[in-house]
Design an enzyme around this catalytic site. Structure first.
Site, mmCIF file in Angstrom:
data_model
loop_
_atom_site.group_PDB
_atom_site.id
_atom_site.type_symbol
_atom_site.label_atom_id
_atom_site.label_comp_id
_atom_site.label_asym_id
_atom_site.label_seq_id
_atom_site.Cartn_x
_atom_site.Cartn_y
_atom_site.Cartn_z
ATOM 1 N N ARG A 88 28.851 22.481 43.064
ATOM 2 C CA ARG A 88 28.909 21.732 41.801
ATOM 3 C C ARG A 88 27.758 22.024 40.859
ATOM 4 N NH1 ARG A 88 31.686 19.051 45.214
ATOM 5 N NH2 ARG A 88 30.051 19.756 46.589
ATOM 6 N N THR A 89 26.550 21.958 41.408
ATOM 7 C CA THR A 89 25.384 22.082 40.523
ATOM 8 C C THR A 89 25.361 23.474 39.908
ATOM 9 O OG1 THR A 89 24.251 20.510 41.942
ATOM 10 C CG2 THR A 89 22.899 21.717 40.384
ATOM 11 N N LYS A 117 10.620 42.116 49.416
ATOM 12 C CA LYS A 117 9.655 43.228 49.487
ATOM 13 C C LYS A 117 8.232 42.700 49.348
ATOM 14 C CE LYS A 117 12.692 46.299 46.846
ATOM 15 N NZ LYS A 117 12.686 47.052 45.584
ATOM 16 N N ARG A 138 17.426 26.200 41.628
ATOM 17 C CA ARG A 138 17.421 25.317 42.800
ATOM 18 C C ARG A 138 16.617 26.031 43.860
ATOM 19 N NH1 ARG A 138 22.437 22.412 45.733
ATOM 20 N NH2 ARG A 138 21.970 21.022 44.005
ATOM 21 N N HIS A 171 16.015 15.877 41.931
ATOM 22 C CA HIS A 171 17.231 16.502 41.417
ATOM 23 C C HIS A 171 17.544 15.802 40.079
ATOM 24 C CE1 HIS A 171 20.877 18.667 41.289
ATOM 25 N NE2 HIS A 171 21.437 18.311 42.407
HETATM 26 C C1 NCD Z 1 23.251 17.080 46.363
HETATM 27 C C2 NCD Z 1 22.057 17.973 46.563
HETATM 28 O O1 NCD Z 1 22.176 19.189 46.605
HETATM 29 O O2 NCD Z 1 20.979 17.405 46.679
HETATM 30 N N1 NCD Z 1 24.389 17.747 45.935
HETATM 31 C C3 NCD Z 1 24.538 18.061 44.617
HETATM 32 O O3 NCD Z 1 23.658 18.613 43.986
HETATM 33 N N2 NCD Z 1 25.670 17.673 44.046
HETATM 34 C C4 NCD Z 1 23.508 16.184 47.504
HETATM 35 C C5 NCD Z 1 23.751 16.758 48.854
HETATM 36 O O4 NCD Z 1 23.732 17.959 49.069
HETATM 37 O O5 NCD Z 1 23.984 15.936 49.746
#
Ligand code: NCD
Length: 353
Positions: A88-89, A117, A138, A171
């Protein structure tokens, strides 16, 4: 930069400084530049982004409106750098870039990056900045997105950094989409009772959402978790400092009858250090039809997803379970955030749907 209360030249001191001391460092031209932690958002900005997201939704209803938005950043490029799994993200940020016309590149497997490397994280980030105008990242390490923004803001080619999840820490764009969803389905967050459920200790979404709560009036929180995965003391201290009432319980059933929103989470067993997840009976923190019966008719059930057993698919037909609408909201609020970072709010709001 001179107004900063923190020593910008020293990373360790900078990292340890309270977020309030760093707000200016992550702003530019009077607005948010890097989006790294929830404490950067005030009420005015949250309301503005939610309004902008709603407006962008309606503008894209026509082909001409969609083309207009897509022309706004068609001269810019973005990098999606994801060291942890994401559906999703990743897709919602990518879609948000598409809505604004940004061209996107991605690295999702660090084995394909020159980091293997031995290239330093700082050099990797500076290299991205040589080619793109926005970095959405991320990372499994807490603080790595902040380090990236710190490095770039001190370089001769800064580009904004958006934190799409940093370790078990924060997040912030998820918290934004959660609040946006609460506004859409409950009419707002002020005065609401929100019950956060599950692995609160190791979940970054509930941390970032808790920080955002300082922007709302008369919010009450209940944390329902097994003792081993209770919310961390730093968040409880934050809530006390901001006068946000909260309670903690191991009995979800007692919290449901006066909940306005239930925020479910899965067990975050990727952070296990010695099989601790397997020792916990998580079933008291799962929803089922009996528990849905305890929940008021007007309430909503949210989940950042992915889910496991905590919301069985049989409950998806219940109109209070809005998790798939919630994930779609993520695309719009992220499009609004990117538009805001590039200073496009007024141009978009001036466009009639
Ligand atoms: C969450 C995350 O990655 O922290 N998911 C997300 O970004 N929608 C929650 C999770 O992974 O449980």
């Amino acid at each position: 930069m001179n107004a900063l209360a923190v020593d910008v030249a020293n990373w360790d001191a900078f990292l340890a400084a309270p977020p309030s001391d760093k707000l200016e460092f992550f702003r530019k031209d009077g607005r948010l530049y890097d989006c790294l932690f929830s404490q950067q958002f005030d009420r005015a900005l949250i309301d503005r982004l939610c309004g902008l997201a709603d407006h962008m939704r309606s503008v894209t209803k026509t082909r001409a409106g969609d083309d207009f938005l897509r022309g706004l950043l068609s001269h810019r490029r973005a990098m999606l750098y994801f060291s942890q799994p994401s559906t999703r993200t990743f897709l919602s940020h990518m879609s948000a870039c598409h809505i604004l016309g940004l061209k996107v590149m991605e690295i999702r497997d660090l084995k394909t990056s020159s980091e293997v490397k031995g290239e330093s994280q700082d050099d990797t980030i500076r290299t991205f900045a040589s080619y793109v105008d926005l970095i959405i990242m991320r990372h499994h390490g807490a603080g790595v997105a902040e380090r990236a923004a710190w490095t770039l803001n001190r370089s001769d080619r800064p580009v904004p950094v958006v934190n799409a999840g940093s370790g078990a820490d924060q997040h912030p764009t998820q918290a934004l989409l959660d609040v946006y969803s609460l506004k859409r389905y409950l009419g707002g967050v002020d005065g609401k009772h929100i019950v956060m459920v599950g692995d609160l200790k190791r979940g970054r979404t509930v941390r970032s959402l808790s920080y955002l709560m300082k922007n709302f009036k008369d919010v009450r929180l209940t944390f329902a978790a097994p003792p081993a995965f209770a919310m961390n003391p730093d968040i409880l201290d934050f809530l006390r400092r901001h006068g946000i009432p909260f309670s903690e319980t191991t009995d979800l059933d007692t919290a449901l009858p006066d909940a306005d929103a239930v925020y479910m989470t899965r067990i975050q067993d990727e952070h296990d250090q010695g099989g601790e997840s397997a020792k916990v009976d998580y079933s008291p923190f799962h929803l089922n039809s009996l528990r849905m019966g305890l929940l008021p008719k007007h309430a909503v059930v949210l989940h950042p997803l992915p889910r496991r057993e905590e919301i069985p698919a049989e409950l998806d037909g219940d109109p209070r379970v809005v998790v798939f609408r919630q994930e779609r909201n993520g695309m719009w609020i992220r499009a609004a955030l990117i538009a805001h970072i590039f200073g496009l709010d007024d141009a978009i709001l001036a466009r009639k749907p």
